[in-house]
Design an enzyme around this catalytic site. Sequence first.
Site, PDB file in Angstrom:
ATOM      1  NE  ARG A 121      -4.254   1.711   2.195  1.00 46.14           N
ATOM      2  CZ  ARG A 121      -4.457   2.691   3.049  1.00 46.14           C
ATOM      3  NH1 ARG A 121      -3.632   2.906   4.038  1.00 46.14           N
ATOM      4  NH2 ARG A 121      -5.513   3.478   2.933  1.00 46.14           N
TER       5      ARG A 121
ATOM      6  CB  ILE B  89      -5.925   5.655  -0.848  1.00 43.53           C
ATOM      7  CG1 ILE B  89      -5.799   4.129  -0.930  1.00 43.53           C
ATOM      8  CG2 ILE B  89      -5.206   6.126   0.391  1.00 43.53           C
ATOM      9  CD1 ILE B  89      -4.331   3.643  -1.040  1.00 43.53           C
ATOM     10  CB  SER B  90     -11.136   3.362   0.507  1.00 44.79           C
ATOM     11  OG  SER B  90     -11.723   3.936  -0.629  1.00 44.79           O
ATOM     12  CD  GLN B  91     -11.455   2.400   7.890  1.00 45.14           C
ATOM     13  OE1 GLN B  91     -12.457   3.052   7.605  1.00 45.14           O
ATOM     14  NE2 GLN B  91     -11.332   1.725   9.001  1.00 45.14           N
ATOM     15  N   PRO B  92      -8.341   0.635   4.533  1.00 38.01           N
ATOM     16  CG  PRO B  92      -6.113   0.041   4.949  1.00 38.01           C
ATOM     17  CD  PRO B  92      -7.097   1.170   5.104  1.00 38.01           C
TER      18      PRO B  92
END
Length: 223
Positions: free
Chosen positions: A41, A67-70
């Site tokens: 990431r 970028i979205s939260q994992p």
Amino acid sequence: MDERERSTDSSTLQRIRLTSSLRRKGIRDTRILNAIGEVPREHFVDDSLRSEAYRDNPLPIGEGQTISQPYVVALMTEALSLTGKEHVLEIGTGSGYQTALLCCLARDVVSIERFAELADGAERRLCALGRTNYAIHVSDGTKGWPSKAPYDAIIVSAAAPRTPKPLLGQLAQGGRCVIPVGSRESQSLLFLQRKKNKTEQRDLGAVRFVPLVGEYGWPEDRE
Ligand code: SAH
């Protein structure tokens, strides 16, 4: 061990920690956990944010996007029940991180991004990682990508006022779609599955995404 080996080693360790924390938060699909354990990431964020890449948080990626939260990435991907054979449409390429995971988990991925600069960055990163089973297009993803339809799965990582009609039309029979739907401030993550004469719908919980801007999404001028 030289500096590069040391930092590779530490990012591997951080990925292992991230996957353990996602497992604790309820993610069960081992293929997804393995993919998150594989995809670096930190390559998908700016150098200045590398030290934060493995926190379970969204991060800025430029153009006012994130970028979205994992955890949310994992939750959305898990809902699609990918086995490795699927033809997938992704709306909102952003950094390309979610695309990289989908490349590990499905047969191929068509990904649409409205900002050319983000699409170029994602293309560069995916190419550097040696991924080949994807195509990124700069376009209004609310219209889908009809020339490669139907799709076994559609994932939308920007928030819509309602599910864009063209996307439902491009879903294969039995196909699955995840999309955040609601206001600009907060949304419900919806899971939709196309069955013979109807579309089944399930609410996966509250989320907060950047807006899906386009013909069947939010108007551009109100951004
Ligand atoms: N999944 C991405 C994060 C996406 S953020 C990642 O892993 O990094 C949401 C993205 O959707 C942004 O890049 C935004 O520019 C894009 N977007 C918003 N509206 C869109 C539209 N109509 N078509 C295509 N992309 C859109």
